[in-house]
Design a protein around this motif. Structure first.
Motif, short mmCIF file in Angstrom:
data_model
loop_
_atom_site.label_atom_id
_atom_site.label_comp_id
_atom_site.label_asym_id
_atom_site.label_seq_id
_atom_site.Cartn_x
_atom_site.Cartn_y
_atom_site.Cartn_z
N LYS A 52 0.84 -1.21 0.00
CA LYS A 52 0.00 0.00 0.00
C LYS A 52 0.87 1.25 0.00
O LYS A 52 0.66 2.17 -0.79
N ASP A 53 1.85 1.31 0.90
CA ASP A 53 2.72 2.49 0.98
C ASP A 53 3.60 2.62 -0.26
O ASP A 53 3.85 3.74 -0.73
N GLU A 81 1.66 3.97 -3.16
CA GLU A 81 1.42 5.41 -2.99
C GLU A 81 2.41 6.23 -3.82
O GLU A 81 2.05 7.23 -4.41
N TYR A 82 3.67 5.80 -3.86
CA TYR A 82 4.64 6.56 -4.66
C TYR A 82 4.94 5.90 -6.00
O TYR A 82 5.25 6.59 -6.97
N ASP A 119 2.79 7.17 -8.86
CA ASP A 119 2.87 8.60 -9.09
C ASP A 119 3.97 8.90 -10.11
O ASP A 119 5.15 8.62 -9.87
N ASN A 159 9.32 8.38 -1.63
CA ASN A 159 8.01 9.01 -1.81
C ASN A 159 8.19 10.52 -1.81
O ASN A 159 8.79 11.09 -0.90
#
Length: 184
Positions: free
Chosen positions: A30-31, A34-35, A38, A103
């Motif tokens: 999940k973490d 997140e990046y 992107d 991130n």
């Protein structure tokens, strides 16, 4: 001297003032997604992950299948997984290649420099390497600034060094030698 693999396995958990460098697991998907999903974060380093399932697959294939020398970067006080850092060892030449991703929400706080110094300590104090190098896409000068803060010296640019995201990119190379690191 003990093998590089043994020493890396023995030191798969590294604590710094603010960070914990540790093995990466599927629980980090999940973490990481997140990046990794992107474009700002992945622009210069790897293909953007379109789904969390792709992130899980990449974690399994790259970080879990061959975990030695690869670390997740976690903020010690919150447990938040914010990036990765790794060192790939060339045993014959007693050198290592440093790589990292962070991130973008955590850029500018010194986290990557802190993690980088922890890996350089491991490289020169524990592994007794002679040289550590890193490279970055020349269009990403912020990565070069991290290398400079780590005390690395610019060595040159390799033109069309890698094929990334359907184009050839130029890479700037930096390195630091054991005697330079110990002199700091």
């Amino acid at each position: 001297m003990e093998s590089f693999t043994y020493l890396l396995v023995e030191h798969q958990l590294i604590k710094t003032e603010r960070l914990i460098l540790r093995p990466i697991t599927l629980a980090d998907a999940k973490d990481m997604f997140e990046y990794a999903s992107d474009d700002d974060n992945t622009r210069f380093v790897f293909d953007t992950h379109p789904t969390i399932e792709i992130t899980r697959q990449k974690i399994a294939e790259f970080f879990v299948a061959t975990p030695t020398g690869k670390y997740g970067i976690e903020i010690a006080t919150t447990g938040k997984f914010i990036g990765t850092i790794d060192i790939r060892i060339d045993p014959m030449n007693r050198s290592g290649c440093l790589g990292y991703a962070l991130n973008k929400d955590y850029w500018g706080h010194g986290y990557m420099t802190e993690a980088g110094f922890a890996i350089l300590d491991l490289a020169f104090q524990t592994l007794q390497l002679e040289r550590v190098f890193a490279m970055h896409d020349v269009r990403n000068p912020a990565s070069g600034k991290v290398m400079q803060r780590l005390g690395m010296t610019y060595e040159g640019t390799i033109r069309k060094s890698r094929y990334v995201k359907e184009e050839f990119v130029d890479d700037a190379y930096y390195s630091i030698l054991k005697e330079e690191y110990k002199a700091k």
